[in-house]
Enzyme design. Structure first.
Site, short mmCIF file in Angstrom:
data_model
loop_
_atom_site.label_atom_id
_atom_site.label_comp_id
_atom_site.label_asym_id
_atom_site.label_seq_id
_atom_site.Cartn_x
_atom_site.Cartn_y
_atom_site.Cartn_z
N ASP A 124 0.83 -1.21 0.00
CA ASP A 124 0.00 0.00 0.00
C ASP A 124 0.86 1.26 0.00
OD1 ASP A 124 -2.04 1.79 0.35
OD2 ASP A 124 -2.85 0.88 2.16
N ASP B 115 -10.72 3.65 -1.12
CA ASP B 115 -11.34 2.67 -0.22
C ASP B 115 -12.85 2.60 -0.39
OD1 ASP B 115 -8.78 2.65 0.68
OD2 ASP B 115 -9.29 2.81 2.80
C1 GAL Z 1 -5.61 2.02 3.01
C2 GAL Z 1 -6.06 0.85 2.15
C3 GAL Z 1 -7.01 0.03 2.99
C4 GAL Z 1 -6.26 -0.47 4.20
C5 GAL Z 1 -5.65 0.70 4.97
C6 GAL Z 1 -4.74 0.24 6.10
O1 GAL Z 1 -4.76 2.81 2.28
O2 GAL Z 1 -6.68 1.34 1.00
O3 GAL Z 1 -7.53 -1.03 2.23
O4 GAL Z 1 -5.28 -1.37 3.80
O5 GAL Z 1 -4.90 1.53 4.13
O6 GAL Z 1 -4.18 1.29 6.80
#
Ligand code: GAL
Length: 755
Positions: free
Chosen positions: A508, A571
């Site tokens: 990520d 998200d």
């Molecule tokens: C976001 C991601 C989510 C989750 C989250 C964790 O950026 O899109 O799915 O993984 O971070 O902090």
């Protein structure tokens, strides 16, 4: 933590939002007129401050979209307004003033005339109340900001200028105010009284008895409401009432009452549960409704059936693990002929393990038997360079547990994946999202935090159940949740993952923004390329899942960095707005999807979700959830269940266990559906399947039932194909020319047309 959506259609949606909307006359609009400044200074809360030179900003769009791309950290918003006492005088209920501030990503402290009135969604009721720890509330971006003050609160300056100041903090991704509504108004009956349908699932007993808890909540600390409460269940197709009760009710201040209702309904009939409260002195009425889930997937047959992937990719020398998914009355006996040398199968649970040394294709004949019959099916094993030849099916901790994930919760989810029988329908992965990391030690090994005392032991446990396990990291120094990332430790991290037995990595972007604030395409690819090399060197098949919200049209280059899937959007949330905006905008990514290279429109939001630790039942209706699974299956999308598996309700389990629907998702041709018809009223998506047939999805985007027409010519289908309804698993005979299907509001139909 909430990300901006990058899929083209979605960007459009945000850009066309103007900065003014209509606000009711008895409210002060906060839609425009805000001042904005990045940074942090306590004096910015005060009334005396001169903010005339601050920038202007629209509260409905995150700051990234308004000239502050990549900015994370503190920023302040200020608003000046007179609050006229006429607002109070004209109101039905005169005791509380509410300030509605949409949503704020991630944390906020709100000051009125220099005094703190709210923090991260919680009103600070009295001046003396101590402030809670601002940063402990990281990631509260999804909460509606509603701050309520008593009308006689001295912090309100009636008929004078008031200064509203918001201190906000964003830890990564999109930041600041967004959503709706933005207004100051007196709280009315509808604002005080809430019927919450998300505090429980609909519980099915036997085939037709349904129990549901409705939580009645009086948000007011002073107002009492007396009146009549009516609860009704009504069939959606003909409006026939199947249950009704009316009682007198006295709703005292701050009351939170769980009211259970039990009624009978045929399992597959769509219906509505309606709650109405009529206040006795004013005659004012409020009504809220929720769709009652209906079960479409037929009961699993006792005869053996082989489910799950029909093609499996593995790299030479990598540890091989494939569980034959099968249903039927236990005990089931598994066997395989023509299993290539190097592999063995456990006849009791159908787990194939070992390793293969040379590239090549193998057709294995699988057989599953019980005392009622035999099921047979081919499995194609492709030993080559590309893995994940069908989209991953599994579970991920984020949408339920958020950062509160732990070893125990992962084990519990793995156990439930097995005991619920989902494993027998092909669901395979148990993935740990953010929140497991501590720090790197002197040798550069990544050390899990105290919630994960033995990562290797955990991986072994998950494998021992016939499941696979995934993990999460960021190419930046920190993850989106503020935990340790992989920056400069990529090679070592990949080795650690492989040594534990990790099968899936979600990688990520998060704090990589700080390293590449205005990332060029090459800069976007670099960190992902780096981890690709690290994974390849680790000699273990690890599904490589990119998460960077679709930046730089990742679908057009994800394969180049060896990704097996890539997130195409920000998200997802458990709302129709989020689901439909993401889902119906996936058309442009379609051509880039292929076996082992999947577009990922984000994880499932069905069942008990909540981004942890507190959970709620998904806010999606049953029909919206049918749309979710239907569309994700047509899109050949990875499907990672995002709910607490240990509390699966009958509807969610039924929704996730339809083998004919899952077969569309897992189709070995690996061709993503294309959008045959786009529209505000309905959409049609079509997917070519390996056996020469087509799967067609019909989606009703309106609030009313709709007969959706399908023209076979538009699908390039000639002759009279046979039609099968995949959710109900029933044949509908031959069709020619065109056909129509009744589709529930926000609902879907999925059919297969074969020659
Ligand atoms: C976001 C991601 C989510 C989750 C989250 C964790 O950026 O899109 O799915 O993984 O971070 O902090």
């Amino acid at each position: 933590m909430k990300k901006f959506l990058i899929v083209a259609g979605t960007v459009l949606v945000f850009l066309v939002l103007s900065c003014t909307t209509q606000t009711p006359k008895n409210a002060i609009s906060l839609d425009s007129g805000w001042k904005f400044k990045t940074g942090d200074d306590p004096s910015w809360a005060t009334s005396a401050l001169d903010d005339s030179k601050w920038d202007t900003i629209c509260p409905r769009k995150n700051w990234e979209e308004q000239g502050y791309k990549g900015y994370d950290g503190f920023a302040w918003y200020r608003f000046h307004t007179v609050i006229p006492s006429s607002l109070k005088e004209q109101a039905f209920i005169k005791d509380s003033l509410q300030i509605l501030l949409g949503k704020i990503d991630d944390c906020d402290q709100v000051f009125l005339n220099g005094e703190l009135i709210g923090e991260n969604g919680r009103t600070v009721y009295t001046k003396k109340e101590p402030s809670v720890d601002f940063f402990k509330e990281q990631g509260r971006w999804y909460i509606d900001r509603r701050y309520v003050l008593a009308a006689n609160d001295p912090r309100i300056h009636w008929d004078k200028e008031n200064i509203l100041a918001i201190r906000s903090f964003d830890q990564g991704g999109a930041g600041g105010m967004f959503g709706k509504p933005f207004e100051i108004s007196m709280a009315d009956l509808k604002d005080h009284l809430k019927f919450d349908f998300t505090t429980s699932a609909f519980i099915f007993t036997g085939d037709s008895v349904i129990t549901k808890q409705i939580t009645i909540q009086n948000l007011s600390g002073t107002e009492e409401f007396k009146g009549k409460l009516t609860i009704e269940a009504v069939l959606s197709d003909n409006g026939i009432s199947i249950y009704s009760e009316t009682t007198g009710i006295d709703i005292t201040p701050k009351l939170k009452l769980d009211k259970p209702v039990t009624f009978k309904k045929q399992r597959s009939a769509p219906a509505i549960l309606r709650v109405t409260f009529q206040e006795s002195t004013s005659g004012k009425t409020i009504t809220e409704m929720v769709a009652i889930p209906y079960l479409l997937t037929p009961k699993v047959s006792l005869k053996p059936r082989i489910n799950g992937a029909q093609v499996f990719g593995v790299r030479p020398w990598s540890p091989f693990q494939f569980k034959v998914a099968a249903t039927g009355k236990p005990p089931l006996k598994y066997s395989a002929t023509d299993l290539p040398q190097g592999l063995v199968m456990d006849p009791a649970d159908g787990l194939i393990t070992g390793s293969l040394k040379k590239k090549g294709d193998f057709i294995v004949k699988l057989k599953v038997e019980n005392d009622l019959g035999v099921a047979e099916r081919d499995l194609k094993i492709v030993v080559g360079d590309v893995i994940s030849l069908t989209p991953p099916l599994g579970w991920n901790s984020w949408n339920c547990w958020g950062l509160s994930v732990s070893d125990q919760k992962i084990r519990q989810s793995a156990d439930a994946m097995k005991s619920s029988g989902l494993i027998d329908h092909g669901w395979t992965y148990i993935n740990i999202d953010d929140g497991w990391e501590d720090t790197h030690d002197r040798e550069g090994n990544i050390i899990p935090n105290s919630k994960f005392p033995n990562m290797k032991g955990l991986c072994n446990y998950v494998h021992s159940l016939g499941l696979k396990i995934g993990i999460y990291s960021s190419p930046g120094p920190k993850t989106c949740g503020g935990y340790e990332g992989s920056y400069t430790f990529e090679a070592k991290d990949a080795q650690n993952y492989a040594s534990w037995g990790i099968d899936y990595l979600k990688y990520d972007w998060c704090s990589y923004w700080n390293l590449a604030p205005k990332a060029t395409l090459e800069q976007m690819k670099n960190p992902y390329r780096e981890m690709k090399h690290a994974i390849r060197k680790a000699n273990r098949d690890i599904h490589y899942s990119l998460c960077q919200y679709g930046m730089g049209d990742v679908w057009s280059w994800g394969a180049e960095v060896d990704a097996n899937s890539w997130r195409t959007t920000g998200d997802i949330e458990d709302t129709w707005e989020s689901l439909s905006t993401i889902g119906f905008n996936q058309g442009k990514c379609s051509p880039y999807s292929a076996p082992g290279r999947w577009n990922d429109p984000d994880m499932l939001v069905v069942g008990l979700v909540g981004w942890g630790p507190a959970l709620h039942n998904t806010r999606l209706t049953a029909d919206e959830q049918y749309t979710h699974i239907t569309l994700w299956s047509l899109l050949a999308a990875p499907m990672l269940i995002g709910c607490d598996l240990s509390q699966l309700d009958a509807f969610t389990l039924n929704l996730l266990s339809n083998d004919e629907v899952l077969e569309v998702n897992q189709d070995p041709l690996g061709k993503q559906a294309y959008q045959m018809r786009k529209g505000d009223d309905y959409e049609i998506w079509a997917r070519d399947l390996a056996d020469g047939s087509k799967a067609i999805g019909l989606f009703n985007k309106t609030d009313q039932p709709l007969n959706i027409p399908v023209d076979l010519k538009g699908l390039n289908i000639t002759g009279k194909p046979v039609m099968r309804d995949l959710w109900s698993q029933t044949d509908h005979g031959r069709v020619s020319g065109h056909f129509e299907m009744r589709t529930q509001p926000h609902g879907a139909r999925l059919v297969k047309l074969s020659k």
